[in-house]
Design a protein around this motif. Structure first.
Motif, PDB file in Angstrom:
ATOM      1  N   LEU A   1      17.020   6.599   5.428  1.00 21.12           N
ATOM      2  CA  LEU A   1      16.408   5.534   4.643  1.00 21.12           C
ATOM      3  C   LEU A   1      16.747   4.194   5.279  1.00 21.12           C
ATOM      4  O   LEU A   1      17.897   3.957   5.657  1.00 21.12           O
ATOM      5  CB  LEU A   1      16.941   5.549   3.206  1.00 21.12           C
ATOM      6  N   ILE A   2      15.749   3.316   5.378  1.00 15.40           N
ATOM      7  CA  ILE A   2      15.973   1.954   5.864  1.00 15.40           C
ATOM      8  C   ILE A   2      15.452   0.992   4.811  1.00 15.40           C
ATOM      9  O   ILE A   2      14.272   1.016   4.466  1.00 15.40           O
ATOM     10  CB  ILE A   2      15.260   1.695   7.207  1.00 15.40           C
TER      11      ILE A   2
ATOM     12  N   TYR B   1      21.278  10.138   9.732  1.00 18.30           N
ATOM     13  CA  TYR B   1      21.477   8.691   9.559  1.00 18.30           C
ATOM     14  C   TYR B   1      20.611   7.945  10.577  1.00 18.30           C
ATOM     15  O   TYR B   1      20.657   8.235  11.779  1.00 18.30           O
ATOM     16  CB  TYR B   1      22.951   8.327   9.756  1.00 18.30           C
ATOM     17  N   PRO B   2      19.811   6.977  10.122  1.00 16.29           N
ATOM     18  CA  PRO B   2      18.871   6.284  11.015  1.00 16.29           C
ATOM     19  C   PRO B   2      19.535   5.168  11.821  1.00 16.29           C
ATOM     20  O   PRO B   2      19.305   3.982  11.587  1.00 16.29           O
ATOM     21  CB  PRO B   2      17.823   5.736  10.055  1.00 16.29           C
ATOM     22  N   SER B   3      20.333   5.527  12.797  1.00 13.73           N
ATOM     23  CA  SER B   3      21.062   4.532  13.582  1.00 13.73           C
ATOM     24  C   SER B   3      20.099   3.643  14.357  1.00 13.73           C
ATOM     25  O   SER B   3      19.112   4.122  14.914  1.00 13.73           O
ATOM     26  CB  SER B   3      22.011   5.238  14.560  1.00 13.73           C
ATOM     27  N   PRO B   4      20.371   2.329  14.418  1.00 19.44           N
ATOM     28  CA  PRO B   4      19.469   1.415  15.135  1.00 19.44           C
ATOM     29  C   PRO B   4      19.561   1.516  16.646  1.00 19.44           C
ATOM     30  O   PRO B   4      18.740   0.943  17.350  1.00 19.44           O
ATOM     31  CB  PRO B   4      19.916   0.033  14.655  1.00 19.44           C
ATOM     32  N   ALA B   5      20.567   2.227  17.152  1.00 20.96           N
ATOM     33  CA  ALA B   5      20.764   2.361  18.597  1.00 20.96           C
ATOM     34  C   ALA B   5      21.694   3.548  18.834  1.00 20.96           C
ATOM     35  O   ALA B   5      22.351   4.028  17.907  1.00 20.96           O
ATOM     36  CB  ALA B   5      21.374   1.080  19.176  1.00 20.96           C
TER      37      ALA B   5
ATOM     38  N   GLN C   1       0.800  -1.232   0.000  1.00 20.53           N
ATOM     39  CA  GLN C   1       0.000   0.000   0.000  1.00 20.53           C
ATOM     40  C   GLN C   1       0.833   1.282   0.000  1.00 20.53           C
ATOM     41  O   GLN C   1       0.410   2.300  -0.549  1.00 20.53           O
ATOM     42  CB  GLN C   1      -0.926   0.011   1.225  1.00 20.53           C
ATOM     43  N   ALA C   2       2.007   1.249   0.632  1.00 21.43           N
ATOM     44  CA  ALA C   2       2.834   2.450   0.748  1.00 21.43           C
ATOM     45  C   ALA C   2       4.291   2.022   0.775  1.00 21.43           C
ATOM     46  O   ALA C   2       4.924   2.001   1.833  1.00 21.43           O
ATOM     47  CB  ALA C   2       2.479   3.225   2.015  1.00 21.43           C
ATOM     48  N   PRO C   3       4.857   1.669  -0.396  1.00 24.55           N
ATOM     49  CA  PRO C   3       6.205   1.075  -0.419  1.00 24.55           C
ATOM     50  C   PRO C   3       7.311   2.002   0.082  1.00 24.55           C
ATOM     51  O   PRO C   3       8.408   1.528   0.373  1.00 24.55           O
ATOM     52  CB  PRO C   3       6.411   0.725  -1.891  1.00 24.55           C
ATOM     53  N   LEU C   4       7.034   3.289   0.191  1.00 22.84           N
ATOM     54  CA  LEU C   4       7.947   4.220   0.849  1.00 22.84           C
ATOM     55  C   LEU C   4       7.137   4.935   1.918  1.00 22.84           C
ATOM     56  O   LEU C   4       6.234   5.709   1.609  1.00 22.84           O
ATOM     57  CB  LEU C   4       8.523   5.218  -0.153  1.00 22.84           C
ATOM     58  N   ALA C   5       7.429   4.625   3.182  1.00 19.75           N
ATOM     59  CA  ALA C   5       6.602   5.143   4.277  1.00 19.75           C
ATOM     60  C   ALA C   5       7.482   5.514   5.464  1.00 19.75           C
ATOM     61  O   ALA C   5       8.567   4.956   5.657  1.00 19.75           O
ATOM     62  CB  ALA C   5       5.577   4.096   4.703  1.00 19.75           C
ATOM     63  N   ARG C   6       6.990   6.445   6.261  1.00 18.14           N
ATOM     64  CA  ARG C   6       7.725   6.843   7.462  1.00 18.14           C
ATOM     65  C   ARG C   6       7.567   5.793   8.556  1.00 18.14           C
ATOM     66  O   ARG C   6       6.503   5.197   8.718  1.00 18.14           O
ATOM     67  CB  ARG C   6       7.178   8.174   7.997  1.00 18.14           C
ATOM     68  N   VAL C   7       8.640   5.587   9.323  1.00 21.57           N
ATOM     69  CA  VAL C   7       8.575   4.766  10.526  1.00 21.57           C
ATOM     70  C   VAL C   7       9.281   5.528  11.650  1.00 21.57           C
ATOM     71  O   VAL C   7      10.100   6.414  11.405  1.00 21.57           O
ATOM     72  CB  VAL C   7       9.239   3.379  10.334  1.00 21.57           C
ATOM     73  N   ARG C   8       8.943   5.171  12.877  1.00 26.16           N
ATOM     74  CA  ARG C   8       9.534   5.846  14.029  1.00 26.16           C
ATOM     75  C   ARG C   8      10.585   4.961  14.683  1.00 26.16           C
ATOM     76  O   ARG C   8      10.333   3.782  14.951  1.00 26.16           O
ATOM     77  CB  ARG C   8       8.473   6.212  15.060  1.00 26.16           C
ATOM     78  N   LEU C   9      11.759   5.551  14.944  1.00 28.15           N
ATOM     79  CA  LEU C   9      12.840   4.825  15.602  1.00 28.15           C
ATOM     80  C   LEU C   9      12.869   5.117  17.096  1.00 28.15           C
ATOM     81  O   LEU C   9      12.110   5.934  17.606  1.00 28.15           O
ATOM     82  CB  LEU C   9      14.189   5.198  14.968  1.00 28.15           C
ATOM     83  N   TRP C  10      13.788   4.478  17.778  1.00 27.10           N
ATOM     84  CA  TRP C  10      13.960   4.581  19.228  1.00 27.10           C
ATOM     85  C   TRP C  10      14.161   6.019  19.696  1.00 27.10           C
ATOM     86  O   TRP C  10      13.779   6.366  20.807  1.00 27.10           O
ATOM     87  CB  TRP C  10      15.164   3.741  19.646  1.00 27.10           C
ATOM     88  N   ASP C  11      14.745   6.871  18.833  1.00 25.83           N
ATOM     89  CA  ASP C  11      15.052   8.249  19.238  1.00 25.83           C
ATOM     90  C   ASP C  11      13.999   9.249  18.803  1.00 25.83           C
ATOM     91  O   ASP C  11      14.183  10.459  18.930  1.00 25.83           O
ATOM     92  CB  ASP C  11      16.418   8.663  18.671  1.00 25.83           C
TER      93      ASP C  11
ATOM     94  N   ARG D   1      20.893   0.652   6.229  1.00 25.89           N
ATOM     95  CA  ARG D   1      20.589   2.027   6.630  1.00 25.89           C
ATOM     96  C   ARG D   1      21.427   3.027   5.836  1.00 25.89           C
ATOM     97  O   ARG D   1      22.628   2.842   5.672  1.00 25.89           O
ATOM     98  CB  ARG D   1      20.828   2.194   8.119  1.00 25.89           C
ATOM     99  N   ARG D   2      20.763   4.085   5.377  1.00 26.09           N
ATOM    100  CA  ARG D   2      21.416   5.120   4.602  1.00 26.09           C
ATOM    101  C   ARG D   2      20.797   6.490   4.947  1.00 26.09           C
ATOM    102  O   ARG D   2      19.758   6.559   5.595  1.00 26.09           O
ATOM    103  CB  ARG D   2      21.246   4.870   3.086  1.00 26.09           C
ATOM    104  N   VAL D   3      21.453   7.552   4.467  1.00 25.30           N
ATOM    105  CA  VAL D   3      20.898   8.899   4.593  1.00 25.30           C
ATOM    106  C   VAL D   3      21.073   9.594   3.250  1.00 25.30           C
ATOM    107  O   VAL D   3      22.097   9.421   2.576  1.00 25.30           O
ATOM    108  CB  VAL D   3      21.585   9.683   5.738  1.00 25.30           C
ATOM    109  N   ALA D   4      20.055  10.331   2.820  1.00 24.71           N
ATOM    110  CA  ALA D   4      20.093  10.999   1.517  1.00 24.71           C
ATOM    111  C   ALA D   4      21.029  12.204   1.561  1.00 24.71           C
ATOM    112  O   ALA D   4      20.989  12.998   2.510  1.00 24.71           O
ATOM    113  CB  ALA D   4      18.695  11.434   1.113  1.00 24.71           C
ATOM    114  N   LEU D   5      21.865  12.339   0.523  1.00 26.45           N
ATOM    115  CA  LEU D   5      22.755  13.498   0.395  1.00 26.45           C
ATOM    116  C   LEU D   5      22.118  14.604  -0.432  1.00 26.45           C
ATOM    117  O   LEU D   5      22.492  15.765  -0.320  1.00 26.45           O
ATOM    118  CB  LEU D   5      24.074  13.072  -0.260  1.00 26.45           C
ATOM    119  N   GLU D   6      21.156  14.221  -1.276  1.00 32.77           N
ATOM    120  CA  GLU D   6      20.416  15.163  -2.108  1.00 32.77           C
ATOM    121  C   GLU D   6      18.956  14.749  -2.119  1.00 32.77           C
ATOM    122  O   GLU D   6      18.614  13.646  -1.682  1.00 32.77           O
ATOM    123  CB  GLU D   6      20.949  15.147  -3.553  1.00 32.77           C
TER     124      GLU D   6
END
Length: 401
Positions: free
Chosen positions: A311-312, A73-77, A32-42, A291-296
């Motif tokens: 990005l995860i 960067y979406p660090s897991p911890a 339904q939403a192949p690119l979607a927001r999720v919430r991490l521990w922080d 895990r990645r982070v967009a530069l542009e």
């Protein structure tokens, strides 16, 4: 628009009774939403990428970064003070390429293929010990962990007698719920240990990976800290992931006796190789995602990922994408599964994948033929799964025959 309250937490919980399948919520997002927001521990809300094609595109895109120190960067911890201690795996080019190149040679397909007789002997010796010992036995402790630990110790030049030390510290580092200070202590313990070994190799070089790194330290191409960090990365990656694949793959086959019979009754190397790829696809034990982070700013899947957003890549659900793997929830050892993303994709794909494949081929072609009546010694519901770690598997697997 999605509200903050509707954003799901990541990692997502698995459905009860489905230990091999990705979380149902991940499948719903893929549909339904192949690119979607999720919430991490922080509290951060990176993008979760669930479709196979989108993941491959992003993992090959130079506009995304693997650098864990970049904002967003979406660090897991929480990161330990003083850095991760993991080395080039969380760096970008050109530094990533410079360091990775220094340890590429021992993991080439040709060099790894030459190790097959040695790996076969390790596997056979451990099975001999299983058959001579008591039962039931924990397959993790008696077989799944020793196989890759012995192999990577031999390759790196690490004393196997120290396996308890590095396994204990590795477990802390990859545990999601470990406190930052616990993780930092584990990193420092391993870096100190590898630094001492590099120092010994400087004085007494041998034919192993650490001696090769020590040679580069002596030539001024590496610092000892960099060499030790690379040693930690190879040591952890070289035994944790493969050990979990051996145990979890065995359990999956025991739960699918028709597929186990195919493997046990065939001596066709092509079927064994196919089985390894399918089990890697089906189980996909790295469940923290790439895990990645967009530069542009990047346009993908009908959304705009802004520079600085995380990005995860949820590779477990990507490997079940029906567009690429029809009927992907079914374990089928005859499937052509070689396009899976269990080892990642792009410049950061797993350096040690030829060695992992070799070890799994030897194990899966030997264990079930030598112990044809191998069976779980407890109900699957009583087996403790690693829901709290970045590498999925089982803490123990009681078996008998």
């Amino acid at each position: 628009m999605t509200t903050t309250a509707e954003i799901p937490e990541f990692p997502m919980p698995r459905a009860a009774g489905c230990p091999f399948d990705p979380p149902p919520a991940a499948r719903a997002l893929q549909e339904q939403a192949p690119l979607a927001r999720v919430r991490l521990w922080d509290g951060s809300t990176p993008w979760l990428v669930t479709r196979y094609a989108d993941q491959r595109a992003l993992l090959a895109d130079p506009r995304v970064s693997a650098d864990v120190t970049r904002p967003g960067y979406p660090s897991p911890a929480p990161l330990p003070k003083g850095g991760t201690g993991i080395g080039f795996i969380l760096m970008d080019n050109p530094e990533h390429a410079r360091l990775r190149k220094m340890v590429t040679a021992p993991f080439t397909i040709r060099r790894v293929a030459a190790m097959r007789p040695a790996v076969q002997k390790i596997v056979d010796d451990l099975i001999d010990e299983l058959l001579a010992g008591p039962k039931p036995v924990d397959l993790v402790e008696a077989f799944a962990l020793p196989v890759p630990s012995l192999v990577i110790c031999e390759l790196l030049g690490v004393p196997y007698a120290d396996h308890g030390f590095f396994q204990d510290n590795s477990k802390v580092i990859i545990r999601r719920d470990a406190r930052p200070e616990e993780r930092a202590a584990g990193h420092q313990a391993l870096i100190g240990y590898l630094d001492r070994l590099v120092g010994e190799k400087l004085e007494h070089p041998a034919d192993d990976v650490l001696s090769g790194l020590a040679t580069r330290v002596a030539a001024g191409e590496l610092t000892r800290v960099e060499a030790a960090q690379m040693g930690v990365l190879l040591l952890i990656a070289g035994h944790e992931t493969t050990a979990n694949m051996i145990a979890l793959g065995t359990l999956a086959l025991l739960e699918h006796p028709d597929q186990l019979a195919l493997l046990r009754e065939s001596d066709d190397p092509a079927l064994v190789a196919s089985a390894v790829e399918e089990l890697l696809r089906y189980l996909n034990i790295t469940h923290n995602g790439r895990r990645r982070v967009a530069l542009e700013d990047i346009e993908i899947a009908g959304e705009t990922v802004r520079a600085g957003e995380g990005l995860i890549m949820a590779n477990d659900i990507a490997n079940r994408d029906p567009e690429i793997f029809p009927g992907g929830d079914r374990l089928d050892l005859t499937r052509d599964a070689h396009r899976h993303v269990a080892f990642g994709f792009g410049v950061h794909q797993c350096l040690g994948q030829p060695l992992a494949r070799l070890e799994l081929q030897v194990v899966y072609s030997t264990l079930y033929r030598r112990i044809p009546t191998l069976a779980p010694a407890t109900e699957i519901g009583k087996i403790p799964f690693k829901h709290d770690g970045s590498v999925y598997g089982v803490y123990e697997l009681p078996v008998t025959w």
